[in-house]
Design a protein around this motif. Structure first.
Motif, PDB file in Angstrom:
ATOM      1  N   ILE A  93      36.745  42.905  41.333  1.00 21.95           N
ATOM      2  CA  ILE A  93      36.001  42.398  40.159  1.00 21.95           C
ATOM      3  C   ILE A  93      36.033  43.459  39.070  1.00 21.95           C
ATOM      4  O   ILE A  93      35.577  44.587  39.288  1.00 21.95           O
ATOM      5  CB  ILE A  93      34.535  42.082  40.524  1.00 21.95           C
ATOM      6  N   ASN A  94      36.615  43.113  37.926  1.00 25.00           N
ATOM      7  CA  ASN A  94      36.629  44.019  36.775  1.00 25.00           C
ATOM      8  C   ASN A  94      35.463  43.699  35.861  1.00 25.00           C
ATOM      9  O   ASN A  94      35.226  42.524  35.542  1.00 25.00           O
ATOM     10  CB  ASN A  94      37.908  43.813  35.932  1.00 25.00           C
ATOM     11  N   TYR A  95      34.774  44.727  35.414  1.00 30.63           N
ATOM     12  CA  TYR A  95      33.704  44.563  34.435  1.00 30.63           C
ATOM     13  C   TYR A  95      34.054  45.415  33.222  1.00 30.63           C
ATOM     14  O   TYR A  95      34.076  46.643  33.299  1.00 30.63           O
ATOM     15  CB  TYR A  95      32.371  45.005  35.044  1.00 30.63           C
ATOM     16  N   TYR A  96      34.389  44.732  32.116  1.00 36.72           N
ATOM     17  CA  TYR A  96      34.765  45.424  30.884  1.00 36.72           C
ATOM     18  C   TYR A  96      33.634  45.242  29.874  1.00 36.72           C
ATOM     19  O   TYR A  96      33.496  44.163  29.286  1.00 36.72           O
ATOM     20  CB  TYR A  96      36.017  44.791  30.265  1.00 36.72           C
ATOM     21  N   PRO A  97      32.818  46.262  29.618  1.00 38.25           N
ATOM     22  CA  PRO A  97      31.752  46.098  28.623  1.00 38.25           C
ATOM     23  C   PRO A  97      32.355  45.923  27.227  1.00 38.25           C
ATOM     24  O   PRO A  97      33.520  46.288  27.013  1.00 38.25           O
ATOM     25  CB  PRO A  97      30.982  47.407  28.696  1.00 38.25           C
ATOM     26  N   PRO A 143      48.633  49.526  30.657  1.00 42.30           N
ATOM     27  CA  PRO A 143      49.802  48.785  31.139  1.00 42.30           C
ATOM     28  C   PRO A 143      50.215  49.189  32.560  1.00 42.30           C
ATOM     29  O   PRO A 143      50.269  50.373  32.885  1.00 42.30           O
ATOM     30  CB  PRO A 143      50.893  49.189  30.139  1.00 42.30           C
ATOM     31  N   HIS A 144      50.498  48.175  33.368  1.00 42.92           N
ATOM     32  CA  HIS A 144      50.878  48.398  34.778  1.00 42.92           C
ATOM     33  C   HIS A 144      51.453  47.100  35.339  1.00 42.92           C
ATOM     34  O   HIS A 144      51.281  46.034  34.758  1.00 42.92           O
ATOM     35  CB  HIS A 144      49.649  48.786  35.600  1.00 42.92           C
ATOM     36  N   SER A 145      52.101  47.202  36.492  1.00 46.03           N
ATOM     37  CA  SER A 145      52.356  45.999  37.284  1.00 46.03           C
ATOM     38  C   SER A 145      51.541  46.151  38.558  1.00 46.03           C
ATOM     39  O   SER A 145      51.187  47.268  38.947  1.00 46.03           O
ATOM     40  CB  SER A 145      53.845  45.856  37.599  1.00 46.03           C
ATOM     41  N   ASP A 146      51.186  45.037  39.175  1.00 46.13           N
ATOM     42  CA  ASP A 146      50.374  45.108  40.392  1.00 46.13           C
ATOM     43  C   ASP A 146      51.289  45.458  41.563  1.00 46.13           C
ATOM     44  O   ASP A 146      52.425  44.984  41.635  1.00 46.13           O
ATOM     45  CB  ASP A 146      49.651  43.778  40.629  1.00 46.13           C
ATOM     46  N   PRO A 147      50.804  46.300  42.476  1.00 43.47           N
ATOM     47  CA  PRO A 147      51.717  46.826  43.500  1.00 43.47           C
ATOM     48  C   PRO A 147      51.962  45.908  44.705  1.00 43.47           C
ATOM     49  O   PRO A 147      52.919  46.142  45.429  1.00 43.47           O
ATOM     50  CB  PRO A 147      51.008  48.098  43.969  1.00 43.47           C
ATOM     51  N   GLY A 194      41.815  38.656  26.722  1.00 43.09           N
ATOM     52  CA  GLY A 194      41.890  40.111  26.885  1.00 43.09           C
ATOM     53  C   GLY A 194      43.153  40.482  27.638  1.00 43.09           C
ATOM     54  O   GLY A 194      43.709  41.556  27.442  1.00 43.09           O
ATOM     55  N   LEU A 195      43.623  39.566  28.479  1.00 42.02           N
ATOM     56  CA  LEU A 195      44.816  39.833  29.277  1.00 42.02           C
ATOM     57  C   LEU A 195      46.074  39.625  28.429  1.00 42.02           C
ATOM     58  O   LEU A 195      46.185  38.649  27.694  1.00 42.02           O
ATOM     59  CB  LEU A 195      44.827  38.878  30.481  1.00 42.02           C
ATOM     60  N   GLN A 196      47.020  40.560  28.551  1.00 40.56           N
ATOM     61  CA  GLN A 196      48.302  40.447  27.836  1.00 40.56           C
ATOM     62  C   GLN A 196      49.438  40.812  28.777  1.00 40.56           C
ATOM     63  O   GLN A 196      49.283  41.683  29.634  1.00 40.56           O
ATOM     64  CB  GLN A 196      48.325  41.383  26.626  1.00 40.56           C
ATOM     65  N   GLU A 240      54.823  43.426  33.738  1.00 40.49           N
ATOM     66  CA  GLU A 240      53.899  44.467  33.277  1.00 40.49           C
ATOM     67  C   GLU A 240      52.808  43.799  32.438  1.00 40.49           C
ATOM     68  O   GLU A 240      53.088  42.911  31.631  1.00 40.49           O
ATOM     69  CB  GLU A 240      54.688  45.471  32.432  1.00 40.49           C
ATOM     70  N   HIS A 241      51.566  44.189  32.652  1.00 45.32           N
ATOM     71  CA  HIS A 241      50.459  43.577  31.911  1.00 45.32           C
ATOM     72  C   HIS A 241      49.375  44.609  31.642  1.00 45.32           C
ATOM     73  O   HIS A 241      49.415  45.730  32.167  1.00 45.32           O
ATOM     74  CB  HIS A 241      49.915  42.358  32.670  1.00 45.32           C
ATOM     75  N   ARG A 242      48.398  44.221  30.822  1.00 49.54           N
ATOM     76  CA  ARG A 242      47.310  45.125  30.441  1.00 49.54           C
ATOM     77  C   ARG A 242      46.128  44.277  30.007  1.00 49.54           C
ATOM     78  O   ARG A 242      46.284  43.064  29.780  1.00 49.54           O
ATOM     79  CB  ARG A 242      47.774  46.027  29.279  1.00 49.54           C
ATOM     80  N   ALA A 287      30.820  41.502  26.999  1.00 49.03           N
ATOM     81  CA  ALA A 287      31.389  42.041  28.237  1.00 49.03           C
ATOM     82  C   ALA A 287      32.271  40.960  28.866  1.00 49.03           C
ATOM     83  O   ALA A 287      31.941  39.779  28.843  1.00 49.03           O
ATOM     84  CB  ALA A 287      30.280  42.429  29.202  1.00 49.03           C
ATOM     85  N   ARG A 288      33.416  41.379  29.395  1.00 50.04           N
ATOM     86  CA  ARG A 288      34.343  40.430  30.017  1.00 50.04           C
ATOM     87  C   ARG A 288      34.447  40.758  31.501  1.00 50.04           C
ATOM     88  O   ARG A 288      34.503  41.940  31.875  1.00 50.04           O
ATOM     89  CB  ARG A 288      35.716  40.555  29.359  1.00 50.04           C
ATOM     90  N   ILE A 289      34.439  39.698  32.306  1.00 54.16           N
ATOM     91  CA  ILE A 289      34.633  39.888  33.746  1.00 54.16           C
ATOM     92  C   ILE A 289      35.899  39.163  34.146  1.00 54.16           C
ATOM     93  O   ILE A 289      36.124  38.012  33.740  1.00 54.16           O
ATOM     94  CB  ILE A 289      33.423  39.344  34.531  1.00 54.16           C
ATOM     95  N   SER A 290      36.759  39.815  34.898  1.00 54.89           N
ATOM     96  CA  SER A 290      37.920  39.121  35.458  1.00 54.89           C
ATOM     97  C   SER A 290      37.938  39.419  36.955  1.00 54.89           C
ATOM     98  O   SER A 290      37.469  40.476  37.393  1.00 54.89           O
ATOM     99  CB  SER A 290      39.213  39.593  34.788  1.00 54.89           C
ATOM    100  N   ILE A 291      38.448  38.466  37.707  1.00 56.19           N
ATOM    101  CA  ILE A 291      38.420  38.611  39.172  1.00 56.19           C
ATOM    102  C   ILE A 291      39.814  38.366  39.750  1.00 56.19           C
ATOM    103  O   ILE A 291      40.178  37.240  40.070  1.00 56.19           O
ATOM    104  CB  ILE A 291      37.383  37.650  39.797  1.00 56.19           C
ATOM    105  N   THR A 339      42.569  38.573  42.726  1.00 54.25           N
ATOM    106  CA  THR A 339      42.758  38.781  44.162  1.00 54.25           C
ATOM    107  C   THR A 339      44.155  39.351  44.323  1.00 54.25           C
ATOM    108  O   THR A 339      45.130  38.742  43.866  1.00 54.25           O
ATOM    109  CB  THR A 339      42.647  37.461  44.938  1.00 54.25           C
ATOM    110  N   PHE A 340      44.231  40.529  44.939  1.00 55.98           N
ATOM    111  CA  PHE A 340      45.535  41.167  45.181  1.00 55.98           C
ATOM    112  C   PHE A 340      45.948  40.846  46.607  1.00 55.98           C
ATOM    113  O   PHE A 340      45.239  41.206  47.556  1.00 55.98           O
ATOM    114  CB  PHE A 340      45.428  42.681  44.981  1.00 55.98           C
ATOM    115  N   TYR A 341      47.061  40.154  46.742  1.00 54.92           N
ATOM    116  CA  TYR A 341      47.467  39.664  48.058  1.00 54.92           C
ATOM    117  C   TYR A 341      48.855  40.190  48.385  1.00 54.92           C
ATOM    118  O   TYR A 341      49.749  40.177  47.541  1.00 54.92           O
ATOM    119  CB  TYR A 341      47.481  38.124  48.053  1.00 54.92           C
TER     120      TYR A 341
HETATM  121  C1  OGA Z   1      44.131  44.271  37.138  1.00 60.20           C
HETATM  122  C2  OGA Z   1      44.441  43.512  35.918  1.00 60.20           C
HETATM  123  C3  OGA Z   1      43.750  42.030  34.126  1.00 60.20           C
HETATM  124  C4  OGA Z   1      42.544  41.402  33.562  1.00 60.20           C
HETATM  125  O1  OGA Z   1      42.940  44.431  37.449  1.00 60.20           O
HETATM  126  O2  OGA Z   1      45.102  44.692  37.825  1.00 60.20           O
HETATM  127  O3  OGA Z   1      45.588  43.467  35.553  1.00 60.20           O
HETATM  128  O4  OGA Z   1      42.675  40.421  32.805  1.00 60.20           O
HETATM  129  N1  OGA Z   1      43.459  42.865  35.252  1.00 60.20           N
HETATM  130  O5  OGA Z   1      41.442  41.856  33.845  1.00 60.20           O
END
Ligand code: OGA
Ligand code: NI
Length: 355
Positions: free
Chosen positions: A209-213, A226-230, A243-245, A282-284, A292-296, A298-300
């Motif tokens: 769970i990401n919490y971006y104030p 910027p990253h790719s998920d592993p 917010g996601l790009q 690659e995303h960011r 505040a934005r919340i994104s959730i 799941t890394f599988y």
């Molecule tokens: C991540 C990610 C994007 C988002 O947590 O790996 O890319 O929209 N999040 O929060």
């Protein structure tokens, strides 16, 4: 002072977290990215949207068409949104609500879960990997493993009181969806539907769970750099705030929220297994000044003991193997050994071709 905690260590942790009620009010230097690495919103492309795939027909007579759509998205974007995915809206909403509740509790209720050690599988932390980050991401996060659920549920947060029940239901629904996606992607690769399921061994599923104030100056900061998920595949509930790009042909493209859809992105292991035919994009995430934005996500992906290498059928004379084989735990050790840096980890596993 916002903290009533008297224990020195906890007070220290309170000050490290973004979600302490005051850190987000001004931008400290450690969050300011250098000029050439900032988001530059003026360059974000608005004329392209990632594909939207309707899964309604995935399990019916038109399966081949849906698989073809998925193949194209995996080859060209590595990113897509899915509709009619089968996860009930009530389960999604309850998960989003409890995530919000978790980060809106007094900060003292989160500090006991705080860790800066990526080996601590259940943890609250901030930025990405604070002992390695050169510049800090504007976020806190909670993450924990979910599969097999019986093995992990007793280590999940106890507050809010319904957390385990709600997250447990959500994680089961997401796993069922991921298994359908893995079967479809296996077929899109020209394999039997069980192919990725088997390669992934005992599987890992991490709920994050990401919490971006809100941020006073989104031009200087990243929610996540910027990253790719592993891992193998990410299924993201991004709520209703953008917010996601994603990087597409060298340009950043906003992934605009669609109500009740999930964003799916391929992660590095699928780029390796497909020998580069499918892309881990690659995303960011960028911040905003108002909410505040919340994104959730799941890394599988594979379990740590799984062996990963390009699929034999993808290695042909015109397409020699691009990556060496390795045990998945080696990949994850590399991932946590540095800050987020685009797709640089994948590069480390490339086979060097002599000139
Ligand atoms: C991540 C990610 C994007 C988002 O947590 O790996 O890319 O929209 N999040 O929060
Ligand atoms: Ni990501």
């Amino acid at each position: 002072m916002t903290s009533t905690t008297h224990d020195g260590f906890n007070l220290n942790v309170v000050e490290k977290l973004m979600s302490n009620g005051h850190n987000h009010l001004h931008v400290q230097d450690k969050y300011v990215f250098p000029p050439g690495e900032r988001p530059d919103m003026s360059q974000v492309c608005t004329s392209y949207a990632v594909p939207v795939i309707d899964l309604k027909d995935l399990d019916g007579p038109h399966r081949v068409k849906v698989i073809n759509d998925i193949r194209r998205a995996c080859e060209e974007d590595g990113f897509f949104q899915i509709m009619n995915h089968g996860v009930p809206e009530t389960v999604m909403k309850s998960m989003m609500d409890i995530a919000k509740e978790f980060f809106e509790m007094p900060v003292e209720d989160r500090v006991s879960l705080y860790s800066e050690d990526p080996k601590q599988a259940v943890r609250v932390s901030t930025s990405f990997n604070v002992t390695k980050d050169k510049f800090f991401d504007w976020r806190d996060y909670l993450r924990h493993p979910c599969h097999p659920q019986e093995e992990f549920i007793n280590s999940w947060p106890q507050k809010p009181a319904l957390y385990r029940e709600v997250a447990g239901k959500y994680a089961k629904e997401i796993r069922a969806l991921v298994l359908r996606l893995l079967a479809a992607i296996s077929e899109a690769l020209g394999q039997d539907s069980d192919y990725l399921n088997e390669i992934f061994g005992k599987h890992t599923q991490v709920l994050h769970i990401n919490y971006y104030p809100a941020c006073p100056n989104p031009d200087l900061t990243f929610g996540v750099a910027p990253h790719s998920d592993p891992r193998g595949i990410t299924v993201l509930m991004q709520g209703d705030l953008s917010g996601l790009q994603v990087l597409k042909d060298g340009k950043w493209v906003a992934v605009e929220p669609i109500p009740n859809a999930f964003v799916v992105n391929l992660a590095d292991q699928l780029q390796v297994i497909s020998n580069g035919r499918f892309k881990s994009a690659e995303h960011r995430a960028v911040t905003n000044t108002s909410t505040a934005r919340i994104s959730i996500p799941t890394f599988y992906g594979p379990s740590f003991d799984a062996f990963i290498a390009p699929a034999a059928s993808m290695v042909i004379e015109e397409h020699p193997a691009l990556y060496r084989g390795y045990k998945f735990e080696e990949y994850m050790a590399a991932f946590w050994s540095q800050g987020l840096k685009g797709k640089s980890i994948l590069d480390r596993f490339k086979i060097q071709v002599s000139p």
